[in-house]
Scaffold this active site. Structure first.
Site, PDB file in Angstrom:
ATOM      1  N   ASP A   1       0.808  -1.023  -0.020  1.00  0.00           N
ATOM      2  CA  ASP A   1      -0.089   0.014   0.009  1.00  0.00           C
ATOM      3  C   ASP A   1       0.738   1.185  -0.151  1.00  0.00           C
ATOM      4  OD1 ASP A   1      -2.297   1.418   0.194  1.00  0.00           O
ATOM      5  OD2 ASP A   1      -2.065   1.837   2.114  1.00  0.00           O
ATOM      6  N   SER A   2       0.216   2.254  -0.281  1.00  0.00           N
ATOM      7  CA  SER A   2       1.055   3.550  -0.670  1.00  0.00           C
ATOM      8  C   SER A   2       1.428   4.114   1.065  1.00  0.00           C
ATOM      9  CB  SER A   2       0.149   4.676  -0.926  1.00  0.00           C
ATOM     10  OG  SER A   2      -0.930   4.818  -0.236  1.00  0.00           O
TER      11      SER A   2
ATOM     12  N   CYS B   1      -3.808  -0.903  -2.228  1.00  0.00           N
ATOM     13  CA  CYS B   1      -4.174   0.378  -2.444  1.00  0.00           C
ATOM     14  C   CYS B   1      -5.015   0.408  -3.571  1.00  0.00           C
ATOM     15  CB  CYS B   1      -3.069   1.123  -2.955  1.00  0.00           C
ATOM     16  SG  CYS B   1      -3.069   2.924  -3.128  1.00  0.00           S
TER      17      CYS B   1
ATOM     18  N   GLU C   1      -5.586  10.206   8.555  1.00  0.00           N
ATOM     19  CA  GLU C   1      -4.099   9.949   8.820  1.00  0.00           C
ATOM     20  C   GLU C   1      -3.884  11.006  10.073  1.00  0.00           C
ATOM     21  OE1 GLU C   1      -1.200   8.942   7.049  1.00  0.00           O
ATOM     22  OE2 GLU C   1      -2.362   7.531   5.957  1.00  0.00           O
TER      23      GLU C   1
ATOM     24  N   CYS D   1     -11.443   3.021  -1.106  1.00  0.00           N
ATOM     25  CA  CYS D   1     -10.260   3.323  -0.565  1.00  0.00           C
ATOM     26  C   CYS D   1      -9.741   2.802   0.642  1.00  0.00           C
ATOM     27  CB  CYS D   1     -10.407   4.987  -0.481  1.00  0.00           C
ATOM     28  SG  CYS D   1      -8.969   5.634   0.118  1.00  0.00           S
TER      29      CYS D   1
ATOM     30  N   HIS E   1      -8.777   3.673   3.453  1.00  0.00           N
ATOM     31  CA  HIS E   1      -8.759   4.310   4.589  1.00  0.00           C
ATOM     32  C   HIS E   1     -10.167   4.357   5.132  1.00  0.00           C
ATOM     33  CE1 HIS E   1      -4.779   5.671   3.943  1.00  0.00           C
ATOM     34  NE2 HIS E   1      -4.876   6.411   4.901  1.00  0.00           N
TER      35      HIS E   1
HETATM   36  N1  DGL Z   1      -4.233   3.774  -0.492  1.00  0.00           N
HETATM   37  C1  DGL Z   1      -4.591   4.811  -1.037  1.00  0.00           C
HETATM   38  C2  DGL Z   1      -5.881   4.360  -1.699  1.00  0.00           C
HETATM   39  O1  DGL Z   1      -6.544   3.250  -1.454  1.00  0.00           O
HETATM   40  C3  DGL Z   1      -5.380   5.802   0.041  1.00  0.00           C
HETATM   41  C4  DGL Z   1      -4.051   6.643   0.361  1.00  0.00           C
HETATM   42  C5  DGL Z   1      -3.249   7.350  -0.763  1.00  0.00           C
HETATM   43  O2  DGL Z   1      -4.003   8.311  -1.290  1.00  0.00           O
HETATM   44  O3  DGL Z   1      -2.227   7.108  -0.917  1.00  0.00           O
HETATM   45  O4  DGL Z   1      -6.385   4.726  -2.774  1.00  0.00           O
END
Ligand code: DGL
Length: 275
Positions: free
Chosen positions: A10-11, A73, A160, A194, A196
């Site tokens: 993930d990012s 992600c 976050e 997403c 989050h």
């Molecule tokens: N993990 C990203 C997503 O699911 C959200 C966080 C980001 O923008 O890096 O799209």
């Protein structure tokens, strides 16, 4: 020990919401979670940059002996997965596999919706990529007839920065939910597209009418992975099963550990890595 873990990328922290469900569903498997926290967020970055970063991360996880990588992600799944599967994998690792979170969600939505009207909440990157509408049209077998989307750029920073449950969070959540509801009155299924967003579920539920199904991706991705491994015993047999779990981050381990607890519901130990 010679391990062949499932890589989960993930990012940043968000993919932990997916990892949590993967561990519950496949408790014996080994996992490496990699968060590119030093370069997060991906949601506002261009196609080229997300593709470049994601490919680097996938290659790194291959170097850690992962036969299979799950891109948890949505933004990376939307912008990089297809290129990696079609262009890079045949060259760099034809015997390995990379899967994302969009296809499992698309399959689940197709089974859930009765009206065929679906809503997608996601980052700006995911929404502008049009990946969900394209994939829903391609893979829903006609069960999805209309898809509306809403980008929610404030939702990731809310999580976050630990603003969950505050007045500010409520304002932005209400606003985007009302926006997407106004786009299609027949919508009966709403995807939290997403990583989050599951952490905002209590507030989201306050504004989504109860006849609308809210789709969270963690459980769905885990369920679809089990099905995938049944269909691909050659992959399943390559994966090591010692119930090992490693957390790696491109940021400092201390930073990762302090926030990861919010997503995992318990303390974790991480290591800093570079690639
Ligand atoms: N993990 C990203 C997503 O699911 C959200 C966080 C980001 O923008 O890096 O799209």
């Amino acid at each position: 020990m010679n391990t062949a873990p499932i890589g989960v990328f993930d990012s940043g922290y968000g993919g932990l919401t997916v990892l949590k469900e993967l561990i519950k569903t496949l408790p014996e498997h080994d996992f490496i979670y990699l968060g590119d926290n030093a370069r997060t967020p991906y949601g506002t970055r261009s196609f080229e940059v997300v593709y470049e970063y994601t490919l680097e991360a996938v290659k790194y996880l291959f170097s850690q002996n992962c036969p299979l990588v799950i891109i948890a992600c949505n933004t990376a799944s939307a912008k990089a997965l297809r290129n990696i599967q079609q262009l890079d994998l045949p060259k760099v690792a034809p015997d390995r596999r990379v899967l994302g979170v969009i296809r499992p969600s698309v399959e689940a939505v197709s089974e859930i919706t009765k009206t065929g009207h679906v809503g997608i909440l996601g980052t700006v990157g995911t929404v502008t990529s049009e990946s969900y509408p394209i994939e829903l049209e391609k893979w829903s077998g006609g069960s999805v007839v209309a898809t509306v989307q809403e980008a929610c750029p404030m939702w990731v920073p809310i999580v976050e920065n630990n603003e969950i449950g505050t007045e500010g969070a409520e304002y932005f959540i209400k606003r985007h939910i009302l926006n997407i509801l106004a786009k299609d009155s027949e919508m009966d299924t709403l995807v939290l597209g997403c990583t989050h967003y599951p952490l905002l579920i209590d507030t989201i539920r306050k504004y989504v009418p109860s006849h609308i199904n809210i789709v969270e991706q963690g459980e769905i991705t885990a369920g679809k992975l089990v099905e995938y491994l049944h269909r691909h015993p050659e992959m399943e047999s390559r994966l090591s099963k010692n119930a090992l779990l490693e957390f790696q981050t491109t940021e400092s381990a201390v930073n990762f550990e302090s926030k990861a607890a919010l997503f995992m519901g318990e303390k974790v130990e991480a290591v800093h890595v570079r690639f």
